[in-house]
Design an enzyme around this catalytic site. Structure first.
Site, PDB file in Angstrom:
ATOM      1  N   ASP A   1       0.256  -9.475  -0.716  1.00 55.48           N
ATOM      2  CA  ASP A   1       0.412  -8.119  -1.274  1.00 55.48           C
ATOM      3  C   ASP A   1       0.906  -7.125  -0.236  1.00 55.48           C
ATOM      4  O   ASP A   1       0.808  -7.363   0.970  1.00 55.48           O
ATOM      5  CB  ASP A   1      -0.913  -7.619  -1.879  1.00 55.48           C
ATOM      6  CG  ASP A   1      -2.016  -7.434  -0.847  1.00 55.48           C
ATOM      7  OD1 ASP A   1      -2.177  -8.319   0.028  1.00 55.48           O
ATOM      8  OD2 ASP A   1      -2.712  -6.401  -0.892  1.00 55.48           O
TER       9      ASP A   1
ATOM     10  N   ASP B   1       4.339  -6.227   6.506  1.00 54.75           N
ATOM     11  CA  ASP B   1       2.883  -6.393   6.386  1.00 54.75           C
ATOM     12  C   ASP B   1       2.605  -6.843   4.962  1.00 54.75           C
ATOM     13  O   ASP B   1       2.514  -6.015   4.067  1.00 54.75           O
ATOM     14  CB  ASP B   1       2.182  -5.070   6.702  1.00 54.75           C
ATOM     15  CG  ASP B   1       0.675  -5.152   6.567  1.00 54.75           C
ATOM     16  OD1 ASP B   1       0.161  -6.273   6.382  1.00 54.75           O
ATOM     17  OD2 ASP B   1       0.012  -4.106   6.633  1.00 54.75           O
TER      18      ASP B   1
ATOM     19  N   GLU C   1      -5.243  -8.121  -0.070  1.00 54.60           N
ATOM     20  CA  GLU C   1      -5.838  -7.782   1.230  1.00 54.60           C
ATOM     21  C   GLU C   1      -5.837  -6.281   1.441  1.00 54.60           C
ATOM     22  O   GLU C   1      -6.775  -5.715   1.974  1.00 54.60           O
ATOM     23  CB  GLU C   1      -5.059  -8.479   2.355  1.00 54.60           C
ATOM     24  CG  GLU C   1      -5.756  -8.452   3.703  1.00 54.60           C
ATOM     25  CD  GLU C   1      -5.425  -7.248   4.578  1.00 54.60           C
ATOM     26  OE1 GLU C   1      -6.038  -7.108   5.635  1.00 54.60           O
ATOM     27  OE2 GLU C   1      -4.568  -6.433   4.203  1.00 54.60           O
TER      28      GLU C   1
ATOM     29  N   ASP D   1      -1.257 -11.422  10.909  1.00 50.37           N
ATOM     30  CA  ASP D   1      -1.248 -10.092  10.311  1.00 50.37           C
ATOM     31  C   ASP D   1      -1.294  -9.026  11.406  1.00 50.37           C
ATOM     32  O   ASP D   1      -1.777  -7.923  11.179  1.00 50.37           O
ATOM     33  CB  ASP D   1      -2.467  -9.969   9.359  1.00 50.37           C
ATOM     34  CG  ASP D   1      -2.325  -8.862   8.336  1.00 50.37           C
ATOM     35  OD1 ASP D   1      -1.234  -8.279   8.227  1.00 50.37           O
ATOM     36  OD2 ASP D   1      -3.324  -8.563   7.653  1.00 50.37           O
TER      37      ASP D   1
ATOM     38  N   HIS E   1       3.223   0.167   6.241  1.00 51.24           N
ATOM     39  CA  HIS E   1       2.842   1.031   5.109  1.00 51.24           C
ATOM     40  C   HIS E   1       3.728   2.268   5.027  1.00 51.24           C
ATOM     41  O   HIS E   1       3.300   3.286   4.492  1.00 51.24           O
ATOM     42  CB  HIS E   1       1.367   1.473   5.169  1.00 51.24           C
ATOM     43  CG  HIS E   1       0.383   0.342   5.245  1.00 51.24           C
ATOM     44  ND1 HIS E   1      -0.971   0.515   5.059  1.00 51.24           N
ATOM     45  CD2 HIS E   1       0.548  -0.988   5.472  1.00 51.24           C
ATOM     46  CE1 HIS E   1      -1.591  -0.655   5.186  1.00 51.24           C
ATOM     47  NE2 HIS E   1      -0.680  -1.578   5.437  1.00 51.24           N
TER      48      HIS E   1
END
Ligand SMILES: [Zn+2]
Length: 442
Positions: free
Chosen positions: A111, A172, A206, A229, A412
């Site tokens: 995700d 990410d 996550e 990650d 993000h």
């Protein structure tokens, strides 16, 4: 040390050096395949949703899970399982004659973060990045520069990948996904690299804190794990926050406001006063960094009769959480003491724990990762995560699980980018890591 012993040691070091060098020469990673793989995955919208309680929180995450399962099957992996929750489990069987190599797992999440759109991601490959500002074409106000993002300097002359200006990129954690997939392909193509069973796990959700909510540890089937990650090349994280939530509920005294003199006690006003009493220069996310913990109000609900404040409480030391709770509770009680008739409840909830508490019992798990990073020609940067990862939860579910770099940057956000050479180094690291577990097993 005797002369003979010394010579022995030097000889064994030399043998080791040449064995490692031979291994390095042997590993060929298909850069074009890795780049295409990453570009393919980021175009699939897999944004998770914190307001949905279903598993997965968004069905679209399964589109990537399905594709990954298909690709693994096409590679020739026989044991591939997907489930209704969006998890993918697979196993690359060991090829070593040693039978007692612990199964290890590589894990990443499919995700992307709810903070920034993940719909219609248009990845752009900037080949041989020249060091100039990168203006993202779909929104020219989005500019990547070496001045604002010095890590870009390490990628001058190399390929980088950005989004087009309207969405996040999704490195990410699709960088992690692509790295793991390319590692499987590399190990399958190069059977001379000996390894034990390599388990692959891709998780949904996550980013909304539910990456392990429906995980099946039987299907994971590994003794130790690594999440892919992390950020800068060489970084290795074996420490996260320990995290609690806290809720303060205040009950006031309610009467008709026209006849309330000396009777009414307003719960909302008490809540406001508690918030105002929190220190301004310390003990908050906006005033702490490094290894400092904090307490942070995250929600406020109420009517004059009853109000509640939600907090998150964070520290690297699990024991220290108790002191944070004590301090917060005392502070709230001192406000309450001024309002006879009002009542207060304090509730603490455990959220997740520092993975270091588990990992220090198995120091070789992070040590092997550090050695693999060194063998890939990088310097290890040990870091602590001021947050949690799937790895912190997995570590407490019986799978000690540090976090390895992928190269992802400015996550993000619309300015998210990743350097292809970092992803390549991460694949190289995982190949070495697989081999190290085999070598170290007698
Ligand atoms: Zn992530």
């Amino acid at each position: 040390m005797g002369c003979f012993l010394f010579k022995q040691k030097v000889i064994s070091r030399l043998i080791h050096y040449f064995a490692v060098k031979r291994m390095l020469d042997m590993i060929q990673i298909d850069k074009a395949a890795l780049t295409q793989r990453f570009m393919r995955y980021v175009q699939i919208d897999t944004q998770s949703d914190p307001n949905e309680n279903s598993h997965p929180s968004t069905q679209k995450q399964k589109n990537l899970s399905r594709l990954l399962a298909e690709e693994l099957t096409t590679m020739g992996i026989q044991e591939v399982v997907t489930d209704e929750f969006g998890y993918v489990y697979a196993c690359l069987p060991g090829n070593s004659s040693k039978k007692n190599i612990p199964a290890i797992c590589f894990c990443s999440h499919v995700d992307t973060a709810p903070d920034c759109s993940g719909t219609n991601v248009k990845p752009i490959l900037h080949q041989h990045y020249d060091g100039n500002d990168v203006v993202l074409p779909d929104d020219p106000s989005q500019v990547l520069s070496t001045k604002s993002f010095p890590y870009l300097q390490h990628h001058i002359g190399h390929d980088i990948i950005t989004a087009s200006g309207l969405t996040l990129l999704g490195s990410d954690d699709k960088a992690g996904v692509a790295i793991i997939m390319q590692t499987v392909q590399t190990l399958m193509d190069q059977p001379a690299v000996l390894h034990g069973d390599i388990r692959i796990v891709f998780t949904p959700d996550e980013e909304v804190g539910r990456g392990t909510a429906k995980i099946d540890m039987q299907k994971v089937g590994a003794r130790f794990g690594y999440t892919l990650d992390g950020g800068e090349a060489g970084s290795l994280e074996d420490e996260t926050f320990s995290a609690d939530g806290a809720t303060i509920t205040i009950e006031g005294v309610i009467t008709h406001p026209g006849y309330a003199k000396n009777k009414l006690v307003n719960a909302m006003k008490i809540a406001g006063e508690i918030l105002a009493t929190l220190p301004k220069n310390e003990w908050s996310p906006e005033t702490t960094d490094g290894k400092e913990g904090f307490v942070h109000p995250v929600s406020l609900n109420g009517i004059s009769e009853k109000a509640s404040i939600g907090f998150i409480v964070r520290d690297f030391s699990t024991a220290e959480l108790t002191n944070h709770h004590k301090r917060l509770r005392t502070l709230a009680e001192s406000v309450l003491a001024k309002y006879p008739g009002a009542a207060m409840q304090y509730q603490a909830q455990e959220q997740y724990r520092n993975m270091y508490d588990v990992l220090q019992q198995y120091p070789h798990v992070a040590e092997y990762a550090a050695e693999a990073i060194n063998r890939a020609g990088l310097t290890v940067k040990k870091e602590s995560i001021r947050g949690g990862t799937d790895g912190s939860r997995l570590s407490y579910m019986g799978l000690p699980c540090p976090n390895i770099f992928t190269g992802m940057q400015n996550i993000h956000s619309k300015l998210e980018w990743v350097g292809v050479k970092d992803m390549l180094k991460a694949v190289e690291t995982l190949v070495h890591l697989s081999a190290i577990w085999e070598e170290r097993t007698v």
